[in-house]
Design a protein around this motif. Structure first.
Motif, short mmCIF file in Angstrom:
data_model
loop_
_atom_site.label_atom_id
_atom_site.label_comp_id
_atom_site.label_asym_id
_atom_site.label_seq_id
_atom_site.Cartn_x
_atom_site.Cartn_y
_atom_site.Cartn_z
N ALA A 190 0.99 95.23 37.19
CA ALA A 190 0.60 94.21 38.17
C ALA A 190 -0.78 94.50 38.73
N SER A 191 -1.06 95.77 39.01
CA SER A 191 -2.38 96.15 39.52
C SER A 191 -3.47 95.86 38.50
N HIS A 192 -3.19 96.17 37.24
CA HIS A 192 -4.13 95.88 36.16
C HIS A 192 -4.41 94.37 36.09
N ASN A 193 -3.36 93.59 36.19
CA ASN A 193 -3.52 92.13 36.11
C ASN A 193 -4.33 91.60 37.29
N ILE A 194 -4.06 92.10 38.49
CA ILE A 194 -4.79 91.65 39.67
C ILE A 194 -6.27 92.04 39.57
N ALA A 195 -6.52 93.25 39.11
CA ALA A 195 -7.91 93.72 38.98
C ALA A 195 -8.70 92.91 37.96
N ASN A 196 -8.03 92.33 36.99
CA ASN A 196 -8.71 91.59 35.93
C ASN A 196 -8.56 90.08 36.03
N THR A 197 -8.20 89.61 37.22
CA THR A 197 -8.00 88.17 37.43
C THR A 197 -9.21 87.34 37.01
N GLN A 198 -10.41 87.82 37.27
CA GLN A 198 -11.63 87.07 36.99
C GLN A 198 -12.20 87.34 35.60
N THR A 199 -11.54 88.17 34.82
CA THR A 199 -12.03 88.49 33.48
C THR A 199 -11.81 87.30 32.54
N GLU A 200 -12.84 86.92 31.85
CA GLU A 200 -12.76 85.80 30.93
C GLU A 200 -11.83 86.13 29.76
N ARG A 201 -11.00 85.18 29.38
CA ARG A 201 -10.05 85.30 28.26
C ARG A 201 -9.10 86.49 28.41
N PHE A 202 -8.73 86.75 29.65
CA PHE A 202 -7.85 87.87 29.96
C PHE A 202 -6.40 87.55 29.61
N HIS A 203 -5.74 88.47 28.96
CA HIS A 203 -4.31 88.38 28.67
C HIS A 203 -3.60 89.34 29.62
N ARG A 204 -2.71 88.81 30.43
CA ARG A 204 -1.97 89.63 31.38
C ARG A 204 -1.07 90.64 30.66
N GLN A 205 -0.78 91.73 31.34
CA GLN A 205 0.22 92.67 30.86
C GLN A 205 1.57 92.25 31.42
N VAL A 206 2.58 92.32 30.61
CA VAL A 206 3.95 92.05 31.05
C VAL A 206 4.79 93.28 30.75
N VAL A 207 5.73 93.56 31.61
CA VAL A 207 6.59 94.72 31.44
C VAL A 207 7.97 94.24 31.01
N ASN A 208 8.44 94.80 29.92
CA ASN A 208 9.79 94.52 29.43
C ASN A 208 10.67 95.70 29.82
N GLN A 209 11.70 95.41 30.56
CA GLN A 209 12.60 96.45 31.05
C GLN A 209 13.96 96.24 30.40
N GLN A 210 14.56 97.34 29.95
CA GLN A 210 15.85 97.23 29.27
C GLN A 210 16.76 98.36 29.74
N SER A 211 18.02 98.01 29.99
CA SER A 211 18.98 99.03 30.42
C SER A 211 19.34 99.94 29.25
N GLN A 212 19.61 101.19 29.57
CA GLN A 212 20.02 102.15 28.56
C GLN A 212 21.53 102.28 28.60
N GLU A 213 22.11 102.53 27.46
CA GLU A 213 23.57 102.64 27.37
C GLU A 213 24.09 103.79 28.24
N SER A 214 23.33 104.87 28.31
CA SER A 214 23.75 106.04 29.08
C SER A 214 23.47 105.91 30.57
#
Length: 99
Positions: free
Chosen positions: A22-46
């Motif tokens: 989120a910090s990376h995305n906010i810092a690069n808000t004004q960057t031309e042709r910027f692709h946001r980072q998304v976090v994929n979270q997954q539960s572990q069986e253990s």
């Protein structure tokens, strides 16, 4: 390390990853042709979670979503740290009773 600590620690690490993205995305808000980072979270069986960072397909910023994500991640971070602290206090009390 107990299961509670292990699960909470994975939550802390996932929350840190979400805060960083989120910090990376906010810092690069004004960057031309910027692709946001998304976090994929997954539960572990253990127990616990894993988090991985990917790049969004669409170009452009979403400042509101990133600000909300930062807030959510900070609450998650604090809640998991509190779980670790509570477990340590309980273990200390248990050791005092057994001694």
């Amino acid at each position: 390390m107990s299961a509670i600590s292990s699960i909470a620690l994975s939550g802390v690490q996932a929350a840190s990853t979400r805060l960083d993205a989120a910090s990376h995305n906010i810092a690069n808000t004004q960057t031309e042709r910027f692709h946001r980072q998304v976090v994929n979270q997954q539960s572990q069986e253990s127990g616990g979670v894993t988090a991985s960072v990917a790049q969004a397909d669409e170009v452009g910023a979403d400042l509101a979503a990133d600000l909300v994500e930062q807030k959510k991640a900070s609450y998650t971070y604090r809640a998991n740290l509190r779980s670790i602290q509570t477990e340590e206090q309980m273990m200390g009390s248990l050791l005092d009773v057994k001694a």
